[in-house]
Design an enzyme around this catalytic site. Structure first.
Site, PDB file in Angstrom:
ATOM      1  N   THR A 252      -5.550  22.608  -2.788  1.00 46.93           N
ATOM      2  CA  THR A 252      -5.833  24.018  -2.561  1.00 46.93           C
ATOM      3  C   THR A 252      -6.170  24.311  -1.108  1.00 46.93           C
ATOM      4  O   THR A 252      -6.289  23.421  -0.301  1.00 46.93           O
ATOM      5  CB  THR A 252      -6.991  24.469  -3.468  1.00 46.93           C
ATOM      6  OG1 THR A 252      -8.050  23.518  -3.349  1.00 46.93           O
ATOM      7  CG2 THR A 252      -6.526  24.539  -4.897  1.00 46.93           C
TER       8      THR A 252
ATOM      9  N   THR B 161       0.835  -1.186   0.000  1.00 43.18           N
ATOM     10  CA  THR B 161       0.000   0.000   0.000  1.00 43.18           C
ATOM     11  C   THR B 161       0.868   1.231   0.000  1.00 43.18           C
ATOM     12  O   THR B 161       2.083   1.143  -0.073  1.00 43.18           O
ATOM     13  CB  THR B 161      -0.892   0.023   1.237  1.00 43.18           C
ATOM     14  OG1 THR B 161      -1.768   1.132   1.121  1.00 43.18           O
ATOM     15  CG2 THR B 161      -0.077   0.174   2.503  1.00 43.18           C
TER      16      THR B 161
END
Lengths: 407, 407
Positions: free
Chosen positions: B407, B194
């Site tokens: 953002t 993972t």
């Protein structure tokens, strides 16, 4: 796609009932229970040659078994379809219901039973209310006409609008029409045919040629759309050709076969784009163009991987030009390629090339994601092949719709 | 999984620094810029044998190239890792930065350069701020200790909590410890390892045996998790064994090798479940059990297809026991099976069998989706093999996180 610039294809209004000799109708019979039309009939007044492509899902809706038999027998000239319940995973009773739908529609239209195709779309695992279906079929047969809008509406589920496209093209001096009506929205990741797509033409077309045309067009259009990566058990695309235009019967060797094939592909492509644009919860159509691969299959696999990535889809929704996710999705597509040879664009803004980020105005790249149609382009330096795939953004609304679809 | 009931595995506190002779540390150096730790060091005070598995994504983060070399050279005994920036798709400069990280950490720890593994996780396509990384490495080296919590925190991105597991098992009369620390959350659909998983043990283990153990455990644990179907370019799982426990060096033929392998698999499995449970935006862990297939690979493919379906995930979020989506996802898994031989359960409520819906209380089936851990079981009648896969629900929060990640 079309390299023969002499082929002129004109778009005209209408859908599956636009071609000469086809009529359609759609009524509300109470399967959806939401006051919306839910039973449609499409009928050719003349005999047809027919072709179909079906879902590759191991689990198949009962109607598909009935329709496959009908198409194999040849000469399907009508379709009965309901929305609201998919009649899939419904066991022996489901299959009996699908055969009953076929027989009821054949009787209402006054044609032989094997000339009817059957399709159902909606919730999986529930049985059809057959008395409602029966009265719906009678009502729809009574209002058949050249306006296909009611039919287009009757096949919708979570779609927000109908999807109809029709074009005309000249074949051997005769103008032929190709039209189509489709539905899409959710569980859209077709593997042969999208949810439901019904294409018709008044061209005379030899059966093998018709099947080849549909299979090829499907591969480049419906099979290039993904809304959510889930391949439905109910996917089917059907193409009926009734010869009403009066052209000489088309075969794969006919001089004007490419014009006809391009017309079918254009109808399928426009319907495919409409399905992507109207994906569940979608606010944007996403078009991914992959160029410069060794073959079309590689380009298609890369494009589908990008357009199917939840992370790319969420970034488009958020107007965030996160191109790393595009490259990553290409990387797990199972296509082998050299990442250093890839160039990436959002709209006209180049963001990656030569193995490294390309200096660009972040705001410009983000702005390329802010329109209703977003184009992401990847260019590889490995060959001349290309492909396009279509999808949509992943939104809160997608989650809302699918967290409460049955309630 | 473990059929040998004589193996006793005890869970103890801690993670990658739980095994004897391992220390770890994590500091804030300003890569993430959010006031959270973002640079970690894991270090064995003794020499180690080491093993690793890497992402199969064609696009690979620069650190993975450095780490692969180090593991191949043998004897990795320390890991330097940062979060915030993945250092992937960053070209030649990215690779230079990864080598620089390796050299800086080796100097800070006073060991040879090739004994350092490097990992980075975060935004793709941005360069590392190397002066911050450099001071972070010095600071982390100064605060190494047996408490791995700071290290566990430093490797997180959108994770909401740290993921540490440690167990003890007896091997040849000696108690050995196996511990691990991982991060997950988004872009989780591992294909070998993972996002980041660091496993350690104080057992003495022969190198080939260590690699086989990690590869097999990864295949059954990390590779059975999906959050969003996106395979990251940064996935890596590393297993270090330093022999501090004093056991006779384990090989694949050691009588107690199964106990050790099961301990490693348990640590990996618990970390994998933690990753699924803490998937981006997740409110629920979803465990899909598939039984009765011809082989484990088929069961795993079916389970992963179900747990990866956006429609299943959204239905779990909406507590809607829409089992048709489960059957559909099995149907497109590319595993061939007879749908009529499938039985489906939500929790303990049977909903499908014998090719048709099974009468059940809808409210009971929905209630089975309302807990923090949801189990969906599919039983086929085709063999004796089984597999489990883990995932999470698809929520508004997933869309919010990924519409605005940068953002």
């Amino acid at each position: 796609m079309n390299k023969d610039s002499t082929i002129r294809i004109n778009t005209i209004p209408g859908g599956a009932a636009a071609a000469e000799g086809f009529v359609a109708g759609g009524v509300e019979c109470g399967v959806r229970g939401s006051g919306r039309r839910d039973l449609g009939l499409l009928f050719s007044e003349r005999e047809c040659s027919s072709a179909a492509v079906f879902t590759r899902n191991v689990v198949k809706g009962a109607p598909l078994e009935v329709t496959r038999e009908a198409v194999e027998a040849g000469g399907v000239r009508a379709v009965v379809v309901n929305s609201g319940i998919a009649n899939a995973a419904t066991g022996r009773k489901g299959l009996e219901d699908a055969y009953a739908m076929q027989a009821l529609a054949a009787e209402a239209l006054g044609i032989e039973v094997p000339k009817l195709a059957v399709a159902s779309t909606g919730v999986i695992g529930e049985h059809l209310p057959m008395s409602r279906i029966s009265s719906g079929i009678e009502a729809a047969a009574a209002e058949l006409g050249r306006d296909g809008a009611g039919f287009a509406e009757a096949i919708l589920t979570t779609d927000t609008r109908t999807k109809e496209v029709a074009v005309q093209v000249e074949v051997g001096g005769t103008t032929v029409t190709v039209g189509g009506t489709a539905k899409g929205s959710g569980m859209i990741h077709p593997n042969l045919g999208t949810m439901l797509a019904f294409l018709t033409t008044d061209a005379a077309v030899e059966k093998a040629c018709l099947q080849e045309t549909l299979s090829k067009a499907t591969d480049r259009t419906f099979n290039r759309v993904t809304v959510d990566g889930d391949t439905s058990p109910s996917d089917v695309a059907i193409l009926l050709a009734n010869g009403a235009a009066g052209n000489e019967r088309l075969t794969l060797n006919s001089p004007d076969y490419p014009a006809f094939a391009e017309a079918v592909e254009k109808v399928a492509r426009e319907l495919a784009k409409e399905i992507a644009r109207d994906g569940e919860g979608a606010t944007r159509l996403v078009e991914v163009v992959v160029e410069g691969t060794r073959d079309e299959a590689a380009a298609a696999a890369l494009a589908k991987s990008v357009v199917g990535s939840n992370l790319v889809k969420a970034a488009v929704f958020g107007e965030d030009a996160n191109w790393g996710r595009v490259l990553t999705a290409m990387g797990y597509s199972r296509v082998s390629f050299d990442p250093d040879g890839v160039e990436l664009w959002f709209g006209l803004v180049k963001v990656f090339g030569g193995g490294a980020p390309v200096e660009h105005e972040e705001a410009e790249a983000n702005a390329a994601l802010a329109s209703g149609e977003v184009r992401i382009t990847a260019r590889l330096g490995e060959g001349e092949a290309s492909a396009v795939a279509w999808g949509c953004d992943l939104t809160y609304e997608y989650v809302r719709i699918n967290g409460s679809y049955r309630t």
